[in-house]
Structures are given as structure tokens and as C-alpha cells.
Design a protein around this motif. Structure first.
Motif, PDB file in Angstrom:
ATOM      1  N   GLU A 286     -22.188 -29.382 -17.609  1.00 17.09           N
ATOM      2  CA  GLU A 286     -20.743 -28.673 -17.445  1.00 17.09           C
ATOM      3  C   GLU A 286     -20.653 -27.205 -17.953  1.00 17.09           C
ATOM      4  N   SER A 287     -21.052 -27.156 -19.214  1.00 23.08           N
ATOM      5  CA  SER A 287     -21.372 -25.991 -20.181  1.00 23.08           C
ATOM      6  C   SER A 287     -22.095 -24.844 -19.643  1.00 23.08           C
ATOM      7  N   ALA A 288     -23.488 -25.379 -18.834  1.00 22.34           N
ATOM      8  CA  ALA A 288     -24.433 -24.327 -18.282  1.00 22.34           C
ATOM      9  C   ALA A 288     -24.175 -24.090 -16.967  1.00 22.34           C
ATOM     10  N   CYS A 289     -22.843 -24.713 -16.257  1.00 22.97           N
ATOM     11  CA  CYS A 289     -23.130 -24.424 -14.767  1.00 22.97           C
ATOM     12  C   CYS A 289     -22.356 -23.194 -14.273  1.00 22.97           C
ATOM     13  N   ARG A 290     -22.657 -22.715 -13.066  1.00 24.17           N
ATOM     14  CA  ARG A 290     -22.141 -21.355 -12.754  1.00 24.17           C
ATOM     15  C   ARG A 290     -21.857 -21.583 -11.288  1.00 24.17           C
ATOM     16  N   ARG A 291     -21.777 -22.853 -10.995  1.00 24.68           N
ATOM     17  CA  ARG A 291     -21.295 -23.003  -9.256  1.00 24.68           C
ATOM     18  C   ARG A 291     -19.865 -22.621  -9.139  1.00 24.68           C
ATOM     19  N   PRO A 292     -19.236 -21.864  -8.089  1.00 28.95           N
ATOM     20  CA  PRO A 292     -18.281 -21.512  -8.097  1.00 28.95           C
ATOM     21  C   PRO A 292     -17.272 -22.817  -7.654  1.00 28.95           C
ATOM     22  N   SER A 293     -17.900 -24.026  -7.288  1.00 24.90           N
ATOM     23  CA  SER A 293     -17.095 -25.144  -6.397  1.00 24.90           C
ATOM     24  C   SER A 293     -18.010 -26.438  -6.926  1.00 24.90           C
ATOM     25  N   CYS A 294     -17.177 -27.512  -7.245  1.00 27.41           N
ATOM     26  CA  CYS A 294     -18.000 -28.587  -7.693  1.00 27.41           C
ATOM     27  C   CYS A 294     -17.838 -29.507  -6.371  1.00 27.41           C
ATOM     28  N   VAL A 295     -17.148 -29.139  -5.210  1.00 28.47           N
ATOM     29  CA  VAL A 295     -17.305 -30.143  -3.915  1.00 28.47           C
ATOM     30  C   VAL A 295     -17.816 -29.220  -2.823  1.00 28.47           C
ATOM     31  N   PHE A 296     -18.221 -27.962  -2.810  1.00 25.47           N
ATOM     32  CA  PHE A 296     -18.660 -27.382  -1.614  1.00 25.47           C
ATOM     33  C   PHE A 296     -20.150 -26.485  -1.870  1.00 25.47           C
ATOM     34  N   PRO A 297     -21.090 -26.783  -0.939  1.00 25.17           N
ATOM     35  CA  PRO A 297     -20.780 -27.312   0.537  1.00 25.17           C
ATOM     36  C   PRO A 297     -20.781 -28.802   0.212  1.00 25.17           C
ATOM     37  N   GLY A 298     -21.380 -29.627  -0.581  1.00 21.16           N
ATOM     38  CA  GLY A 298     -20.896 -30.744  -0.660  1.00 21.16           C
ATOM     39  C   GLY A 298     -20.471 -31.323  -2.160  1.00 21.16           C
ATOM     40  N   ILE A 299     -20.178 -32.649  -2.452  1.00 22.63           N
ATOM     41  CA  ILE A 299     -19.716 -32.915  -3.647  1.00 22.63           C
ATOM     42  C   ILE A 299     -21.074 -33.050  -4.819  1.00 22.63           C
ATOM     43  N   CYS A 300     -21.016 -32.353  -5.673  1.00 21.85           N
ATOM     44  CA  CYS A 300     -21.976 -32.111  -6.830  1.00 21.85           C
ATOM     45  C   CYS A 300     -22.255 -33.601  -7.352  1.00 21.85           C
ATOM     46  N   LYS A 301     -23.688 -33.839  -7.315  1.00 18.34           N
ATOM     47  CA  LYS A 301     -24.289 -35.257  -7.883  1.00 18.34           C
ATOM     48  C   LYS A 301     -23.921 -35.351  -9.180  1.00 18.34           C
ATOM     49  N   ASN A 302     -23.454 -34.374 -10.016  1.00 20.44           N
ATOM     50  CA  ASN A 302     -23.117 -34.569 -11.357  1.00 20.44           C
ATOM     51  C   ASN A 302     -21.615 -34.691 -11.468  1.00 20.44           C
ATOM     52  N   LEU A 303     -20.919 -34.912 -10.453  1.00 16.34           N
ATOM     53  CA  LEU A 303     -19.548 -35.061 -10.687  1.00 16.34           C
ATOM     54  C   LEU A 303     -19.126 -36.295 -10.644  1.00 16.34           C
ATOM     55  N   ASP A 304     -18.509 -36.948 -11.488  1.00 17.23           N
ATOM     56  CA  ASP A 304     -17.960 -38.313 -11.604  1.00 17.23           C
ATOM     57  C   ASP A 304     -16.431 -38.447 -10.888  1.00 17.23           C
ATOM     58  N   THR A 305     -16.809 -38.792  -9.811  1.00 14.96           N
ATOM     59  CA  THR A 305     -15.611 -38.949  -8.501  1.00 14.96           C
ATOM     60  C   THR A 305     -14.736 -40.353  -8.797  1.00 14.96           C
ATOM     61  N   ASP A 306     -14.780 -41.047  -9.892  1.00 13.05           N
ATOM     62  CA  ASP A 306     -14.192 -42.239 -10.082  1.00 13.05           C
ATOM     63  C   ASP A 306     -12.724 -42.093  -9.865  1.00 13.05           C
ATOM     64  N   HIS A 307     -12.012 -42.611  -9.044  1.00 11.85           N
ATOM     65  CA  HIS A 307     -10.509 -42.557  -8.809  1.00 11.85           C
ATOM     66  C   HIS A 307      -9.597 -43.683  -9.779  1.00 11.85           C
TER      67      HIS A 307
ATOM     68  N   ILE B 118     -11.957 -39.362  -0.288  1.00  7.52           N
ATOM     69  CA  ILE B 118     -13.028 -40.539   0.461  1.00  7.52           C
ATOM     70  C   ILE B 118     -13.964 -41.088  -0.052  1.00  7.52           C
ATOM     71  N   GLU B 119     -14.284 -40.583  -1.504  1.00 11.05           N
ATOM     72  CA  GLU B 119     -15.171 -41.296  -2.352  1.00 11.05           C
ATOM     73  C   GLU B 119     -14.660 -42.365  -2.768  1.00 11.05           C
ATOM     74  N   SER B 120     -13.468 -42.531  -2.885  1.00 10.51           N
ATOM     75  CA  SER B 120     -12.704 -43.811  -3.396  1.00 10.51           C
ATOM     76  C   SER B 120     -11.829 -44.254  -2.340  1.00 10.51           C
ATOM     77  N   PRO B 121     -12.283 -45.314  -1.563  1.00  9.79           N
ATOM     78  CA  PRO B 121     -11.189 -46.032  -0.433  1.00  9.79           C
ATOM     79  C   PRO B 121     -10.152 -46.611  -1.261  1.00  9.79           C
ATOM     80  N   GLU B 122     -10.242 -47.198  -2.378  1.00  7.53           N
ATOM     81  CA  GLU B 122      -9.274 -47.687  -3.038  1.00  7.53           C
ATOM     82  C   GLU B 122      -8.136 -46.556  -3.436  1.00  7.53           C
ATOM     83  N   TYR B 123      -8.411 -45.582  -3.467  1.00 13.82           N
ATOM     84  CA  TYR B 123      -7.295 -44.574  -3.858  1.00 13.82           C
ATOM     85  C   TYR B 123      -6.599 -44.388  -2.607  1.00 13.82           C
ATOM     86  N   VAL B 124      -7.313 -44.094  -1.677  1.00 16.48           N
ATOM     87  CA  VAL B 124      -6.703 -43.698  -0.314  1.00 16.48           C
ATOM     88  C   VAL B 124      -5.892 -45.005  -0.036  1.00 16.48           C
ATOM     89  N   ARG B 125      -6.134 -46.271  -0.086  1.00 16.15           N
ATOM     90  CA  ARG B 125      -5.305 -47.416   0.079  1.00 16.15           C
ATOM     91  C   ARG B 125      -3.941 -47.431  -0.994  1.00 16.15           C
TER      92      ARG B 125
END
Length: 750
Positions: free
Chosen positions: A451-472, A503-510
């Protein structure tokens, strides 16, 4: 795969904002309300204020209002804080109402940029202001920070002036101003301020107040993160790097015209005007903390739109608190120096900040007057800050950063209980648990080092970053705990849901669909076509369909008929007429009708604004020969793009017929179901320009969709959580009240 051990960074080691020794005046605080008059100061036993905050908003003592947070935070440090809310600006008398402060005057335009607050995207003046008693418009000046700072200086010539808030934050460097159609200087210089605080500035604010109280002159305080100030030259112990060495923009001047009568002026190089600077291509790692990047000067970006797009790209690349370097930009004979961004608050700091002794109501001076912005949020709870979506048209990331700052579950629950027990008019419904986005609470990078070294402008574009913990999971547990509290009938989610993340967490959508939607859920695909979506940094429409499938399935399981209400933007950079036609066809095929629409507004510092001015794409390397971005410019094109969103309005049919014939799509003109607009014209229609609507005054942003019930009248509390009909009971016409900000204004893109 095991993650590497994380290293400690400045983000880990920042001192606690509540760790300062309290100022001597702590024994005279807290105040029931921060005083707005000398009479209130006398009742508190104050002979003076230490800090006076001047704001373009009405004073509401609630943590959704910036001045309440800033004022209560300074008060918790032991300082006496006064508020001057919406002063008259034709003279300095209102600015003298509380006397001179002992430390500094803090100036802000309020919760919104004053130009966005006062004007529509078509540069028409708004008739109302949600942050003013009675919703009355015209109670703040254009460019409020500059005007207020000038009057404050007139009132108290020797008192330090500190500017902050979103208007100052987004105008901290030379920037394109849509309303004047020119590049303006940093607001620091135009306001003649001593210091500018950008972003969420609690750390810098506390340190500044204590250092001024200790006798340090404001001109000597140049080491606080998240601050900007003016200086004559770069200190000799700093290494300076030209930004064009980091991201080469190509030739910085256009090719000379051999037929010109007079030679074109030469663009000054960095360090012009007689100031010698030391430039290097790279700094050694050990010199990084003393490295500054020189952006193209104000004069250069004013004269060359490509250089402005390059400067915007560099500024966004240098926005991560874990790796950002200082920036400097020449304005005439002075530099505007930006220290690296502020370090995000920790969860314990967020908890204490949001649990300060707010009264959660407007100041008594307003009597029974309604303040629309307060009415909208008085039963809502902020659970997080920041957004890592990176939408190019939105300014949240530029102001709050992309690292999510989350409160603890216990702190959020305590605030819900406080609202339940103390806020007048509470009926058991929490109107929102959210923030800039609804579902980023406690979501972060899996590794602090990455995280401290990252320079990406978005963590979810063009796809969700593999380093992002998406646990809802934690957010689902929070929702369930909140709705189980005694006295809480329902907890609604009104903040925008980032559905590609959900949509990475169907239980959240439910959980969301079955317990936290009052019939309608607003989401923001923004468009259907890849051209504009790629320039917005938004997911494709297929992601919307996947979310819709989950949402519909879980709604049906709960026996509820509920609907998604999508938002779209017209005239965004990257959008062609063909893109808008495709969107109009999608809207018709899916039964949507927008009563009012939102056109792109080029706000200061947004990446999309750099696209708008330059016609280039700063998401990639910018040169004079790089990708050209189609830009919908001019009133006619913008009107046409809005008309495509309102294809069903007879007033727009002549314009659309002309456009369809020009585009070779006359096959879409006719009276069949497959046609977009009919060939006939109702008597008395077609002559009114787009944007002028019969009976538009006082009407909320609405979307019509076959099968939805009528929306409640504007201003009723059922707007956000109105019920959908029970299964099998359909209404013939639909109107849904959309944007909570009214008339299509949104707090931020999603």
C-alpha cells in the motif's frame, strides 16, 4: 501465498492527534455551542477566541459539517473557538463580530466548493443553497475562500490567515477554472493566506494551533504534512527534480509557424524570472525525504494545456501518503510549495473525533428555520472516510485520499444510540450508515508495504487489484448489529454502493437487499459504453448486470419487489454522440426515464477536468502526440447529450431528430416501439431549450421506470426509503426521487 513482512512507515508512526498537551484555556471548555456572538463569549467567560473559523455554511453542530469537526477538535485541545457563519462580504464588519483571535483565522467556503454550490454545470446560477437556513440562495460569494480571506485581512491585518476545506484543497495548485474558462493561480496566493491546509487536515491543524500557541511564527512552520505555503526558492539542502524527467510530456512548446509575422514567445523554463534551481533526474533513496518535484509553472500550464494535463498526472501520482514527495510550482517570482499529503487517521483517532460533544442540531440562532443539508443527514452516521475508486470526475480521492479511514464498530453503535436517544424527531430509522461510498468500510490493501509503495489511481479499475482485501464480512456484522439495537426499526443505506466491489461478497448483497433498502437503491453505472467508461475509470455495464442479478434474487427471496435506480452522466470527456445514442437506446429498452439529468461539471483538480481542457488522457503518459480524447464542448453538444438521456421529452424531439438524421440513424425516428423518438410533434412543444422545464422549481431529481409507484412529494422523509409495492401489485407510472442533494446534484461520483 504468504505476504512479505511489512515495514514501518510514516503512516504507522504519526503521533496521536489527541496526544498534545492541552492549551491553558481547556478549563473554559467545552461550550454548549461554539459561540457566534460576543454575548455567547461573555456567558462562557471568554475575553477572546484563540481561533475564529469563517465558513460559507450555516453552523450546524454535527460531525457531517466540516466546521463542527474542526471547531470541536480544536476545542478538545483546549482552545477557545468561535464561528462566523455566512458573513456579509460587502464590508468587514461581520468579520469583527468576535474580536481578534489570539492565534489565527481559519477560512473555508464550507462543505462544497462555492462555485459548484452556486452554479449548475451549464453555468446557470442556482436558486437555492442546501447549507443555508430556509434553503435561500445567494448567501455566499463566488470564490468564497478568496473573498473571506480578503475581508478577514482587512478586519485584522496582523492576524495569521489559514485557508482550508474542499475549495482550498482542490485549488491548491494552478488549476483550470470552468466558470471563467481559464487557468487560475493557486488559491493560496489569490487569498493572500499565510498557510493552506489540504485534505482532511486534523493532524496539521492540531500541530499548527499548538505551535502558534507556543510562540512560533506562522512563517516558520513549513514542515507540516498536508500544508501549502509560498516561498521564494527551494532551500539549498533539498534535491529538486523536474517533473518532466519523471513523466516526459514530449516537446513543451508547439512547433513554430514559419509563416507567422512575429515569432512566438518562448515558454519560460523552470526556474525562470532570475531564480536558479538545482534539477536532477533522480534522487538517491536516502535523499527522498528531502526531494521536491518541480511542476510546470503557472505560466506554463496557463499557456499549454498538455503541460497542465501532465501536471495533473504528476500530482495524482504523488498522492499516496506512503511514498509522495513534496511538490513545488512557480507562480511569477514565488513558489507554491506543497508538503506530502496528510497521514490518515487511525481507528482510535476517528472514534474520538466523531464522539466529541456535538449537539447534533443547528445553532439556536437560526430558530425554527430549516437547513436542507441538515435535514438530509441528521439521522445518518459516517462510518468511514476516503475512497479508492478513483473516478476521474470525482474529487473525493483528491481531498480525502484513497486510503480508507474507518471507525470501530463499537463507536458507530454508540453514535446510533446517541441519535436514537437525543436527536429531536427521530422515529427509529437510521437514514444512512456510510461515507463517500457505502461499502469500503475496513477494506484495505492486504499489505501495508505494498500500500505504501502503490501509485495506482484506483484499486478497482480496470479490475479489482489482487492485493485488495474485499472481505465485506465485518460490514455485514455491523449492519446486523445496528438493526438489532433496541429502538431501531430500520437502518437504510443511502451512500452510493460500489457494486463492482459488492459482487465480490454475495452475502453483503443479500444483507443489503433484504434489510437495508426501502424499495429503491441508487447506484451509478454512469454510462453503458466503453469509451466514456474507460475515461471515467468505471466498470463495464456487465458488472451492473451481475449486481442486478444478485440484488433481484435476494429481494425476491425476501418477498420484496425492489428496484435499482441508475445514475448516468452526460457530456463526460470521452463521450461521442454515438455513445449517447447507445445509452438512450439502453434506457428505453430497460424502461428508464430521467426527469432531470446530470451533465459533467469540470471541477478543479479532477482528472477528467484535465481531459476536458487538454483533450488528452492523463491516465497514461501525456504528450502532444498521445491519445486524443473526444470532448463534448459547447452548449449545443452538451444540450444534445442531455437530450439523449431525456429522449422521452417532447421538448427534445426536434433536436434529437436533427441529430439522428445527421448521424445516419433516421431509422430511429417513427411511431413504433423500436423507434427512439416519434415523427410527430405535440402542439406547443419543441421550442424550449434543454434544461428549462415546466414546473421545475422545487422538484427533485427523478427517474421514471415502468412498474414503480409514485414517489412521495419532494421534502417528505420517505424520499430515500420509500416503499416499493408488494409483489404482484404494480403501479402504472413511476417517479422516483433520486439525488438526496436535490435537483440532480450529487456529493460525489461513485
Amino acid at each position: 501465498m504468504a505476504l512479505p513482512p511489512t515495514r514501518r512507515t510514516d503512516v504507522d508512526t504519526a503521533p496521536d492527534i489527541f496526544g498534545h498537551r492541552k492549551h491553558w484555556a481547556a478549563r473554559l471548555t467545552p461550550a454548549p455551542f461554539l459561540p457566534m456572538s460576543r454575548e455567547e463569549m461573555d456567558l462562557l467567560g471568554w475575553d477572546a477566541c484563540d481561533v475564529i473559523l469563517v465558513t460559507g455554511d450555516a453552523y450546524v453542530d454535527h460531525p457531517s459539517f466540516g466546521m463542527a469537526i474542526v471547531g470541536r477538535l480544536l476545542e478538545s485541545q483546549g482552545f477557545r473557538v468561535g464561528i462566523i457563519a455566512q458573513p456579509r462580504w460587502d464590508d468587514a464588519s461581520d468579520f469583527r463580530a468576535l474580536g481578534a483571535p489570539t492565534l489565527f483565522l481559519g477560512i473555508t467556503a464550507g462543505n462544497m466548493d462555492s462555485m459548484v454550490n452556486r452554479y449548475t454545470s451549464d453555468r446557470k446560477i442556482r436558486r437555492d443553497d442546501a447549507y443555508t437556513p430556509g434553503g435561500e440562495g445567494g448567501r455566499r460569494p463566488d470564490r468564497s475562500v478568496v473573498v473571506y480571506a480578503q475581508r478577514a485581512r482587512e478586519a485584522f491585518p496582523g492576524v495569521p490567515i489559514v485557508v482550508g476545506g474542499i475549495e482550498a484543497s482542490l485549488r491548491r495548485v494552478a488549476h483550470y477554472d470552468y466558470w471563467s474558462e481559464k487557468v487560475r493561480r493557486s488559491v493560496l496566493l489569490d487569498a493572500k493566506a499565510d498557510l493552506l491546509l489540504y485534505g482532511n487536515a486534523e493532524r496539521a491543524l492540531c500541530a499548527l494551533a499548538h505551535r502558534l500557541a507556543g510562540g512560533e511564527p506562522i512563517g516558520a512552520i513549513t514542515d507540516l504534512r498536508g500544508t501549502a505555503f509560498a516561498r521564494r526558492a527551494t532551500p539549498p539542502d533539498w534535491v529538486e527534480i523536474d517533473s518532466t524527467h519523471i513523466d516526459e510530456p514530449g516537446p513543451t512548446t508547439t512547433r513554430p509557424d514559419p509563416y507567422a509575422a512575429t515569432p512566438a514567445p518562448v515558454t519560460p523554463a523552470p526556474g525562470a524570472n532570475g531564480v536558479v534551481v538545482r534539477l536532477q533526474r533522480r534522487a538517491r533513496p536516502e535523499d527522498r525525504a528531502r526531494t521536491v518535484i518541480r511542476l510546470p509553472s503557472f505560466e506554463q500550464v496557463r499557456d499549454d494545456a498538455v503541460l497542465e494535463a501532465h501536471a495533473s498526472r504528476i500530482l495524482h501520482l504523488e498522492s499516496n501518503p506512503g511514498n509522495a514527495r513534496a511538490l513545488t510550482q512557480r507562480h511569477g517570482d514565488r513558489d507554491v510549495w506543497l508538503n506530502p499529503p496528510p497521514i490518515p487517521l487511525t481507528t482510535p483517532e476517528m472514534d474520538r473525533l466523531y464522539e466529541l460533544p456535538y449537539q447534533r442540531v443547528p445553532h439556536p440562532a437560526y430558530g425554527e428555520a430549516r437547513i436542507p443539508a441538515y435535514e438530509m443527514i441528521r439521522f445518518s452516521i459516517a462510518i468511514q472516510r476516503g475512497c479508492f475508486g478513483g473516478c476521474t470526475f470525482c474529487s473525493i480521492t483528491e481531498h480525502e485520499g484513497r486510503i480508507i479511514q474507518s471507525r470501530s464498530e463499537d463507536s458507530i453503535v454508540r453514535e446510533i444510540e446517541t441519535v436514537r436517544d437525543t436527536v429531536p424527531g427521530f422515529t427509529g430509522v437510521i437514514s444512512d450508515l456510510g461515507g463517500p461510498t457505502a461499502n469500503m468500510w475496513r477494506i484495505a490493501c492486504k499489505s501495508r508495504e505494498i500500500e505504501s509503495a502503490c501509485r495506482r489511481p484506483s484499486c478497482v479499475f480496470p479490475g479489482i487489484c489482487k492485493n485488495l482485501d474485499t472481505d465485506h464480512g465485518p460490514l455485514v456484522r455491523l449492519y446486523r448489529r445496528a438493526r438489532a439495537l433496541p429502538g431501531i426499526k430500520k437502518v437504510l443505506i443511502a451512500s452510493g454502493v460500489r457494486y463492482d466491489l459488492a459482487i465480490e461478497s454475495p452475502e453483503y448483497v443479500r444483507e443489503l437487499a433484504q434489510h437495508h433498502v426501502g424499495g429503491y437503491l441508487k447506484i451509478a453505472p454512469e454510462h453503458t459504453e466503453q469509451g466514456p467508461l474507460s475515461k471515467m475509470m468505471k466498470p463495464g455495464i456487465g458488472t451492473y448486470y451481475r449486481f442486478k442479478e444478485l440484488f433481484d434474487r435476494y429481494s425476491k427471496q425476501a418477498g420484496k419487489e425492489q428496484y435499482l435506480i441508475p445514475y448516468f452522466i452526460a457530456a463526460h470527456p470521452g463521450t461521442t454522440d454515438e455513445d449517447m445514442l447507445a445509452l438512450a437506446q439502453w434506457l428505453k429498452a430497460n424502461g428508464f426515464r430521467a426527469d432531470q439529468v446530470q451533465a459533467f461539471l469540470p471541477g478543479p483538480m479532477a482528472t477528467a477536468t484535465a481531459m476536458y481542457r487538454s483533450g488528452k488522457n492523463p491516465l497514461h503518459k501525456v504528450t502532444h502526440g498521445s491519445e486524443e480524447v473526444p470532448i463534448p464542448r459547447g452548449a449545443r453538444v452538451r444540450r444534445l447529450h442531455k437530450a439523449f438521456l431525456r429522449y422521452h421529452d417532447p421538448e427534445n424531439w426536434p433536436l434529437l431528430r436533427d441529430a439522428l438524421r445527421r448521424m445516419g440513424r433516421a431509422d430511429l425516428i417513427g411511431n413504433g416501439k423500436h423507434h427512439l423518438v416519434p415523427a410527430w410533434q405535440p402542439r406547443g412543444t419543441g421550442a424550449r431549450p434543454e434544461g428549462v422545464r415546466r414546473g421545475a422549481k422545487g422538484r427533485a431529481f427523478r427517474t421514471q421506470h415502468t412498474g414503480l409507484p409514485d414517489a412521495p412529494p419532494v421534502g417528505t422523509r420517505a424520499t430515500t426509503g420509500a416503499r416499493a409495492p408488494a409483489l404482484g401489485k404494480r403501479s402504472k407510472s413511476t417517479l422516483h426521487a433520486g439525488s438526496p442533494s436535490g435537483r440532480g446534484k450529487r456529493r460525489g461520483g461513485r
